[in-house]
Design a protein around this motif. Structure first.
Motif, PDB file in Angstrom:
ATOM      1  N   HIS A   1      34.433  47.265  37.783  1.00  0.00           N
ATOM      2  CA  HIS A   1      33.000  47.008  37.905  1.00  0.00           C
ATOM      3  C   HIS A   1      32.514  46.143  36.750  1.00  0.00           C
ATOM      4  O   HIS A   1      31.772  45.168  36.942  1.00  0.00           O
ATOM      5  N   ALA A   2      32.933  46.459  35.537  1.00  0.00           N
ATOM      6  CA  ALA A   2      32.514  45.697  34.358  1.00  0.00           C
ATOM      7  C   ALA A   2      33.015  44.254  34.441  1.00  0.00           C
ATOM      8  O   ALA A   2      32.293  43.311  34.077  1.00  0.00           O
TER       9      ALA A   2
ATOM     10  N   GLU B   1      30.638  40.927  34.515  1.00  0.00           N
ATOM     11  CA  GLU B   1      30.874  39.889  33.515  1.00  0.00           C
ATOM     12  C   GLU B   1      31.115  38.527  34.183  1.00  0.00           C
ATOM     13  O   GLU B   1      30.544  37.509  33.775  1.00  0.00           O
ATOM     14  N   THR B   2      31.952  38.524  35.224  1.00  0.00           N
ATOM     15  CA  THR B   2      32.254  37.268  35.908  1.00  0.00           C
ATOM     16  C   THR B   2      31.017  36.695  36.582  1.00  0.00           C
ATOM     17  O   THR B   2      30.773  35.478  36.522  1.00  0.00           O
TER      18      THR B   2
ATOM     19  N   ALA C   1      36.333  28.181  39.706  1.00  0.00           N
ATOM     20  CA  ALA C   1      37.619  28.677  39.210  1.00  0.00           C
ATOM     21  C   ALA C   1      37.491  30.129  38.752  1.00  0.00           C
ATOM     22  O   ALA C   1      38.388  30.950  39.007  1.00  0.00           O
ATOM     23  N   LEU C   2      36.386  30.458  38.085  1.00  0.00           N
ATOM     24  CA  LEU C   2      36.161  31.846  37.659  1.00  0.00           C
ATOM     25  C   LEU C   2      35.995  32.769  38.862  1.00  0.00           C
ATOM     26  O   LEU C   2      36.476  33.917  38.853  1.00  0.00           O
ATOM     27  N   ALA C   3      35.319  32.292  39.883  1.00  0.00           N
ATOM     28  CA  ALA C   3      35.154  33.099  41.096  1.00  0.00           C
ATOM     29  C   ALA C   3      36.512  33.418  41.711  1.00  0.00           C
ATOM     30  O   ALA C   3      36.770  34.567  42.113  1.00  0.00           O
ATOM     31  N   MET C   4      37.407  32.417  41.767  1.00  0.00           N
ATOM     32  CA  MET C   4      38.735  32.657  42.331  1.00  0.00           C
ATOM     33  C   MET C   4      39.554  33.570  41.431  1.00  0.00           C
ATOM     34  O   MET C   4      40.356  34.380  41.923  1.00  0.00           O
TER      35      MET C   4
ATOM     36  N   TRP D   1      21.823  37.344  44.146  1.00  0.00           N
ATOM     37  CA  TRP D   1      22.827  37.208  43.089  1.00  0.00           C
ATOM     38  C   TRP D   1      22.918  38.485  42.261  1.00  0.00           C
ATOM     39  O   TRP D   1      23.987  38.858  41.788  1.00  0.00           O
ATOM     40  N   SER D   2      21.803  39.173  42.088  1.00  0.00           N
ATOM     41  CA  SER D   2      21.803  40.411  41.306  1.00  0.00           C
ATOM     42  C   SER D   2      22.607  41.520  41.976  1.00  0.00           C
ATOM     43  O   SER D   2      22.901  42.545  41.349  1.00  0.00           O
ATOM     44  N   ASP D   3      22.993  41.318  43.246  1.00  0.00           N
ATOM     45  CA  ASP D   3      23.796  42.333  43.937  1.00  0.00           C
ATOM     46  C   ASP D   3      25.261  42.298  43.496  1.00  0.00           C
ATOM     47  O   ASP D   3      26.007  43.243  43.766  1.00  0.00           O
ATOM     48  N   ALA D   4      25.689  41.203  42.862  1.00  0.00           N
ATOM     49  CA  ALA D   4      27.077  41.109  42.406  1.00  0.00           C
ATOM     50  C   ALA D   4      27.334  42.166  41.338  1.00  0.00           C
ATOM     51  O   ALA D   4      26.648  42.215  40.316  1.00  0.00           O
ATOM     52  N   GLY D   5      28.319  43.020  41.574  1.00  0.00           N
ATOM     53  CA  GLY D   5      28.640  44.095  40.643  1.00  0.00           C
ATOM     54  C   GLY D   5      27.992  45.418  40.996  1.00  0.00           C
ATOM     55  O   GLY D   5      28.374  46.467  40.459  1.00  0.00           O
TER      56      GLY D   5
END
Length: 661
Positions: free
Chosen positions: A417-418, A422-423, A441-444, A510-514
């Motif tokens: 989760h962390a 962070e990503t 690239a970070l997403a992948m 976007w705030s739903d990520a994580g």
């Protein structure tokens, strides 16, 4: 939340767009806009086709149709290709709209009244062979600064110098190659030199702009800005709104950059919108204007447009202009005229949009020219399948098989989760800074982390030895799938939507990520394959198809492809004029199986009486095309040479419906 006005360079409606265009100005803009919408910013995304100028008239002459029919055709093709690639404009307009002309004319008169525009007598190149005045871009010659023999009358692409037609060495007509002659004419000039000092100060404050953009701007400013003619002696364009300028039009580089504003005005003038609300996006200092372009448009968007807006006095200036360099193909510049372009529409005939969106984002020419190859495309397509597609598929299939397709009752892994949170934050920061390559690239990498987590925790084993840990693993992986749908949404929106559908989720922010989006007991939908892998040898096949025209003789056509063309004998039953079409006839042709409507540019060569009852050769299985309001369901075959244009005639004993082979 901030307010943003986002634009992409107005594509020229003189032909279909290729992947180089997509990579340069449209995909980056769409990624940015989708992300900012997910951040719930007030953001508007407008563009439209640039539809005036001599190149349009030349294309119309070659096609035997009017300039309006040319731009109607290519506006439709370009808009459709953008839609199928997921480029999410709020409004995609056209510069041939009367509202655009009225706005451009009002800007001209405003700047004229303020003294920024003045009349001048000048010499202009005229081509006796073509019998027309030549716009700057249709004058070729040797650059006086770097010696390149391919410089144009407005710019040398080799060294970036802003040129003047009469500065070129050995000038020649860019249409026929003959030597033009100088003729005196009257035109109106924009006094760009009066904006030099202001531009230097304004651009000097843009410290967070891309270095390549500022470098180009400083090069032009270093040479010193000069007054530029903004009217031309041509018929196709926005008329100059002065009695003494009858027959002249506003030069396309002046009026086209105003198309962003007229497109925004159009958006708010539509039903249900407040007409004057456009001013919030163009006349409010709190609005951030972001303009996505290719490097060949830097001068127009960082020198000319800001000067016009500053001259008007109450308009928002660009907040950032994240111009990209060029995308080349296997070492060659993308160019449809030179046969080295891969059309957006051609690609979409065979492949889905998202793999190309991903491949171009990973290889984006953000700071220097990049190179596209089908080998690279296959690699990126398979990366999507092996990493993201594999993780989502294995997670959902395992859940369907072992947990009855429902989210297990378990907490999610804190470390995973962390890492997700962070990503998401790092990707957001990169997107805000227009660093799309690093962001995707970070997403992948996060999807790779999901596969590593799945492999490390081996839920297929822990299901028997530690069911509680297995439930944690599966719940964690499912929620990571949901977060990946969020983070990948700007890059590959169609695939992100598929992931959400499989997970049973609606649109996400976007705030739903994580966040834990999938509560225990939530039912999932059936897993589907997200991406299909491409096998070895794929690039060899594609490279053969994409050879430049000079490397691929026109006589080499696959026999199977030739057999797809359906040629038949037809008899012309009736011929009608088409309103406002100077060269087109609406022709009814009996081809045996049916009476079909064909639109043909035969008016300059045949009278209606000469065509009546004539036997003709017809291509019957072309896709219908709408020309000047009439849908054409075929094409008449004709020869075209120095001796003239002549319809191909079957033998006298042929009858309608006979096959031609």
């Amino acid at each position: 939340m901030s307010r943003y006005m986002v634009t992409s360079a107005l594509p020229y409606a003189n032909g279909p767009l290729h992947l180089g265009h997509l990579a340069g100005a449209y995909l980056p803009a769409d990624i940015y806009v989708r992300f900012m919408r997910m951040r719930e910013h007030d953001i508007l995304f407008c563009s439209g086709t640039d539809e005036h100028g001599v190149p349009i008239t030349i294309t119309a002459e070659k096609m035997g149709i009017t300039p309006m029919e040319v731009v109607d055709l290519y506006h439709s093709i370009i808009a459709d290709d953008f839609s199928r690639f997921g480029i999410s404009f709020d409004n995609f307009s056209r510069t041939t709209r009367p509202e655009h002309a009225e706005f451009a004319q009002s800007v001209f008169l405003d700047l004229l009244e303020k003294g920024y525009i003045v009349p001048r007598n000048m010499k202009q190149f005229y081509c006796p062979s073509c019998k027309r005045y030549l716009p700057d871009r249709y004058i070729n010659g040797t650059c006086p600064k770097c010696g390149s023999e391919d410089a144009r009358g407005d710019q040398c692409e080799s060294c970036g110098t802003w040129t003047e037609p009469f500065e070129l060495i050995n000038p020649r007509c860019g249409i026929c190659g003959s030597t033009p002659e100088a003729r005196e004419t009257k035109h109106w000039f924009l006094l760009l030199d009066r904006f030099q000092q202001w531009l230097e100060g304004w651009l000097g404050k843009q410290t967070d702009w891309k270095p390549n953009v500022l470098k180009y701007c400083n090069s032009w400013l270093g040479d010193g800005l000069r007054e530029r003619a903004i009217t031309r002696d041509i018929s196709w364009g926005v008329p100059v709104p002065l009695k003494e300028a009858e027959g002249k039009v506003l030069y396309v580089w002046f009026e086209a950059v105003l198309g962003y504003i007229s497109s925004t005005r159009e958006y708010f003038s539509k039903a249900g919108k407040e007409p004057d609300e456009w001013k919030k996006y163009w006349q409010d200092p709190d609005t951030r204007l972001v303009q996505f372009i290719g490097k060949d448009n830097i001068v127009f968007h960082c020198i000319i447009e800001p000067s016009l807006l500053h001259g008007l006095g109450n308009y928002t200036l660009p907040w950032n202009v994240p111009a990209n360099e060029f995308l080349n193909i296997s070492g060659r510049k993308f160019s449809t005229s030179r046969g080295t372009g891969i059309g957006m529409g051609d690609y979409l005939k065979h492949f889905p949009p998202d793999p190309m969106r991903y491949a171009l984002a990973v290889n984006s020419p953000e700071t220097r020219d990049s190179d596209f190859s089908w080998t690279e495309y296959r690699s990126r397509n398979n990366e999507l399948a092996d990493v993201l597609g594999n993780f989502v598929n294995r997670t959902l299939k395992f859940t369907a098989s072992k947990f009855d397709g429902k989210v297990p009752d378990a907490a999610t892994d804190e470390a995973l989760h962390a890492k997700t949170v962070e990503t998401a934050g790092e990707v957001a920061s990169l997107l805000e800074s227009f660093k799309f390559k690093k962001a995707v690239a970070l997403a992948m990498d996060l999807a790779r982390e999901g596969n590593r987590y799945f492999d490390t925790h081996k839920p297929w084993k822990s299901l028997k030895t530690d069911p509680e840990q297995c439930a944690v693993t599966v719940a964690s992986c499912l929620n990571l799938c949901a977060s990946l749908a969020v983070i990948f949404e700007p890059f590959i929106p169609f695939s992100a939507q598929k992931i959400r559908k499989m997970l049973g989720l609606e649109n996400l922010k976007w705030s739903d990520a994580g966040r834990v989006l999938l509560e225990p007991g939530h039912s999932l939908n059936r897993a589907e394959i997200l991406f299909s892998k491409l096998e070895e040898g794929f690039e060899e096949v594609m490279n053969e198809q994409d050879k430049p025209a000079e490397e691929q003789p026109a006589s080499l056509v696959d026999f199977e492809d030739f057999l797809k063309i359906e040629f038949k004998v037809g008899r012309i039953l009736s011929v009608e004029d088409i309103k406002k079409a100077k060269k087109l006839y609406k022709i009814q042709v009996d081809t045996g199986d049916m009476v079909r409507t064909v639109v043909a540019g035969m008016k300059p060569y045949y009278t209606k009486e000469q065509l009546q009852d004539r036997l003709v050769a017809v291509v019957c299985n072309l896709k219908p095309a709408k020309l000047c309001g009439v849908v054409s369901h075929g094409m008449l075959m004709a020869s075209d040479g120095e001796s003239g244009v002549f319809l191909v005639e079957p033998g006298p004993d042929a009858k309608p419906g006979d096959t031609i082979r």
